[in-house]
Design an enzyme around this catalytic site. Structure first.
Site, PDB file in Angstrom:
ATOM      1  N   GLU A 430      -4.683  -6.308  -3.292  1.00  0.00           N
ATOM      2  CA  GLU A 430      -4.553  -5.167  -2.391  1.00  0.00           C
ATOM      3  C   GLU A 430      -4.708  -3.875  -3.170  1.00  0.00           C
ATOM      4  O   GLU A 430      -3.935  -3.594  -4.085  1.00  0.00           O
ATOM      5  CB  GLU A 430      -3.168  -5.205  -1.716  1.00  0.00           C
ATOM      6  CG  GLU A 430      -2.858  -3.965  -0.894  1.00  0.00           C
ATOM      7  CD  GLU A 430      -1.430  -3.975  -0.327  1.00  0.00           C
ATOM      8  OE1 GLU A 430      -0.666  -4.919  -0.612  1.00  0.00           O
ATOM      9  OE2 GLU A 430      -1.090  -3.032   0.404  1.00  0.00           O
ATOM     10  N   ASP A 503       1.296  -6.018  -2.277  1.00  0.00           N
ATOM     11  CA  ASP A 503       2.631  -5.445  -2.453  1.00  0.00           C
ATOM     12  C   ASP A 503       3.622  -6.228  -1.603  1.00  0.00           C
ATOM     13  O   ASP A 503       3.259  -6.815  -0.593  1.00  0.00           O
ATOM     14  CB  ASP A 503       2.647  -3.981  -1.978  1.00  0.00           C
ATOM     15  CG  ASP A 503       1.825  -3.084  -2.897  1.00  0.00           C
ATOM     16  OD1 ASP A 503       1.608  -3.486  -4.054  1.00  0.00           O
ATOM     17  OD2 ASP A 503       1.395  -2.011  -2.434  1.00  0.00           O
ATOM     18  N   ASP A 505       5.610  -5.484   0.716  1.00  0.00           N
ATOM     19  CA  ASP A 505       6.088  -4.664   1.832  1.00  0.00           C
ATOM     20  C   ASP A 505       5.379  -5.104   3.122  1.00  0.00           C
ATOM     21  O   ASP A 505       4.623  -6.066   3.115  1.00  0.00           O
ATOM     22  CB  ASP A 505       5.854  -3.174   1.543  1.00  0.00           C
ATOM     23  CG  ASP A 505       4.379  -2.858   1.324  1.00  0.00           C
ATOM     24  OD1 ASP A 505       3.518  -3.726   1.623  1.00  0.00           O
ATOM     25  OD2 ASP A 505       4.069  -1.755   0.843  1.00  0.00           O
ATOM     26  N   ASP A 507       2.961  -3.814   4.882  1.00  0.00           N
ATOM     27  CA  ASP A 507       1.499  -3.795   4.819  1.00  0.00           C
ATOM     28  C   ASP A 507       0.963  -4.993   4.048  1.00  0.00           C
ATOM     29  O   ASP A 507      -0.015  -5.616   4.446  1.00  0.00           O
ATOM     30  CB  ASP A 507       1.022  -2.515   4.114  1.00  0.00           C
ATOM     31  CG  ASP A 507       0.802  -1.392   5.117  1.00  0.00           C
ATOM     32  OD1 ASP A 507       0.876  -1.673   6.334  1.00  0.00           O
ATOM     33  OD2 ASP A 507       0.559  -0.251   4.665  1.00  0.00           O
TER      34      ASP A 507
END
Ligand code: TSJ
Length: 647
Positions: A430, A503, A505, A507
């Site tokens: 990402e 990550d 998180d 997203d």
């Protein structure tokens, strides 16, 4: 004599406690892991025993309750676990069931043994990993009670508490929080297991009560496998109605049930098989028999009625768009399992029995339903034509435009040097900045980096041509090098491991699910073959400067954090990582990429029911449902996303 008996009783005692102590020392050996998956295993061990009892014909209602105090109880209406004194040990049978590993089998007189009697480890494991375990047996008009605490220590020996008109078994336990990284039972996970059991055991009512929220659910199937197929295909376009076949083989006593349906606009096959209500994830002789039988039935029928025009269909053509559930009941004497996780049926008899069964039944079905037969064979011919065309296009593209392929790749991909494909790893990363660190930190020989800019396309419900127009997706397909959809060939993959690195998180979780959806729909063998992984970056770095040298450790959860603090000693500092971008190349390599120190999750369709419904929830048009699911179910500390298993 009396003294000797006492002595041997004492020795037995020690032996038993050592057994349960062993479970507490190495819980993963018995329940796979100590995360959420392992926690729920405690429930399966108990539920599967109750299911066994219903499978043997005793009781048709099983109630599972998640209590407010964090305990779970399971109640059945069977015969009740035997409470008489066992001659060998001088103890009540029920006590042995809960204190000796694998003791269930000794008392199990069922003809067909399910999970608990097969490779389940038994209720003693649940007991060993619980703060307390309370058992009530309604038997012969009497309420019997026995209680264990603190990892299986007997605290209330079997007692009789008066009369009752009921019969059955009630087991309630509370998991030990010092063993598990989470003790939060998930309603959805338990519901999935009960739903699956209900599909396989028609006529048995499964009730799930969540006292924490007041939610009640019932799972009951009149039509068994037919409803299972209906459930799986709920969002697909039907080509044929659902049909079910069943038969018992007189010679072996093997009982067979198959339900199937063809859908259009889906070139995947979904074949799920079970033996004695246990999922045979790795297939085996029954699946082989099914594949051969159905392919021959369609080919022979097509030939007889002259609709194949001399063509011969192969298995892939016949199975494209097919959903089938195969459920066998095999007597214990004939049961054989193979494979790493014992998820593969080895019973040789099953091959030809299932093959003949489906051949005869399906041939008869085609003959009796000529219109449907024509539709099915047309679909098979279309599949074959599409496959041949796609293969040709791919070959052409290869020979003429080889150079062009490499141009596309060189833009974004940092390739690995080795041509030993299966040893190579593709990191799909990402963001460009993490991509840059990954490039610097990678092992050049075996690791390739493909950074993603922004989010890949949501491919759910899209046609192949639309999907292909997306540049990110096209790059991934070209990079993996094994085609996609109908022509996907697992033998051509350029990477043994495809590792999604995002990550930790929301997203990142979204990107993971977008990619997994894409693989699920267009490269499914990649997932079923176990080539897809999710990289798990650490959450913390614990460090201290000492004599101008930096001492440092990484931690993936709060428990690890405490251990690292101790290891580093006074004066430590902690930084919490929010994203991959916060790590430099060396840190990223050490923590997330180097096979010697990283943590990967292998993506695995553990629960076929959940896989389908989650893809719908996560990938469908309904974004609020998706947000809600991610918020409720993705626990980043717990390293617990979807479709997975820790490795
Ligand atoms: F897993 C467990 F032990 F905790 C457990 C077992 C939990 C629950 C909810 C139910 C059961 C269970 C076991 N229900 N029913 C039985 N049945 C027997 O153990 C049983 C009874 C009679 C006979 C027999 O041959 O007469 C044989 C068995 C195995």
């Amino acid at each position: 004599m009396a003294i000797n008996e006492k002595l041997s009783y004492g020795a037995d005692d020690i032996h038993i406690l050592q057994g349960l102590e062993g479970v507490r020392k190495r819980p993963a050996m018995y329940i796979g892991s100590t995360n959420a998956t392992g926690l729920h295993h405690l429930v399966w061990e108990v539920v599967d025993n109750a299911v066994d009892e219903a499978l043997s014909g005793f009781g048709n209602k099983i109630t599972v309750t998640i209590h407010k105090d964090g305990s779970v109880s399971v109640l059945d209406e069977g015969r009740g676990i035997p409470c008489g004194i066992n001659k060998e040990t001088g103890r009540p049978a029920v006590e042995i069931v809960f204190t000796e590993l694998h003791a269930g089998g000794k008392f199990n007189s069922a003809v067909y043994k399910s999970a608990a009697g097969l490779h389940g480890v038994g209720a003693s494991v649940t007991n060993a990993l619980s703060l307390w375990c309370d058992v009530t047996v309604y038997l012969n008009g009497v309420v019997n009670h026995i209680r264990f605490e603190n990892g299986g220590h007997l605290v209330t020996p079997l007692e009789q508490l008066g009369g009752t008109k009921r019969h059955g078994t009630l087991v309630r336990f509370k998991p030990d929080p010092t063993i598990f990284s989470t003790v939060d039972f998930k309603r959805e996970t338990i519901a999935g297991h009960l739903q699956e059991s209900a599909f396989l055991m028609k006529g048995v009512m499964f009730v799930l009560i969540d006292e924490r929220t007041g939610d009640n659910q019932e799972f009951y199937c009149e039509n068994g496998l037919v409803e299972y197929v209906q459930h799986i295909n709920v969002n697909k376009k039907e080509l044929t109605p659902i049909t079910a076949f069943s038969e018992t083989d007189e010679n072996t006593g093997i009982d067979m049930e198959i339900a199937l349906q063809y859908c259009s606009e889906d070139y995947n096959e979904t074949i799920l098989s079970y033996v004695n209500n246990v999922r045979t994830k790795e297939g085996g002789t029954h699946e082989t028999g099914f594949r051969t039988g159905i392919t021959r039935a369609v080919n022979d029928f097509g030939e007889t009625y002259n609709i194949l025009h001399g063509k011969k269909l192969d298995g892939n053509d016949v199975r494209e768009g097919l959903t089938a559930i195969i459920s066998l009941k095999i007597p214990e004497a004939l049961l054989e399992f193979e494979g790493q996780t014992k998820g593969k049926l080895g019973t040789q008899e099953a091959t030809y029995i299932v093959q003949n069964f489906i051949y005869n039944k399906f041939t008869y079905y085609l003959t009796e339903n000529k219109e449907l037969a024509t539709i099915i064979i047309k679909k098979c011919l279309d599949s074959q034509a599409a496959r041949i065309a796609a293969r040709k296009a791919k070959d052409d593209a290869r020979s003429v435009k080889k150079v062009k392929n490499e141009v596309i790749l060189s833009d974004k991909l940092t390739p690995a040097q080795s041509k030993d494909y299966l040893k190579n790893e593709l990191f799909i990363v990402e963001g460009d900045s993490a991509g840059g660190s990954a490039k610097k930190g990678r092992d050049r020989l075996h690791q390739a980096i493909l950074p993603l800019r922004g989010k890949p396309l949501n491919t759910d419900g899209l046609s192949i041509s639309t999907v292909m127009k997306n540049e990110e997706i096209a790059t991934i397909i070209n990079t993996i090098g094994a085609g996609f959809g109908q022509t996907f060939n697992i033998e051509d993959i350029h990477y043994g491991k495809i590792i999604i690195m995002t990550d930790a998180d929301t997203d990142g979780a979204h990107i993971q699910t977008l990619l997994l959806t894409f693989f699920y729909h267009f490269m499914r063998p990649l997932i079923t073959n176990g080539n897809v992984y999710i990289a798990v970056p650490p959450l913390y770095r614990i460090y201290k400067e000492e004599n101008h040298k930096i001492k440092q450790e990484y931690a993936w959860d709060d428990e690890g954090l405490e251990a690292c603090k101790k290891k580093i000693g006074a004066g430590y500092k902690v930084s919490r990582y929010k994203g991959l971008g916060e790590m430099d190349a060396v840190q990223l390599k050490e923590t997330t990429m180097d096979p010697r120190s990283r943590l990967l999750i292998r993506v695995d369709i553990e629960d076929p029911l959940l896989a389908e419904s989650r893809v719908q929830t996560l990938m469908g048009k309904d974004t609020t449902a998706r947000k809600k699911w991610v918020e409720e179910n993705v626990d980043f500390n717990e390293v617990d996303t979807f479709l997975k298993e820790v490795k």
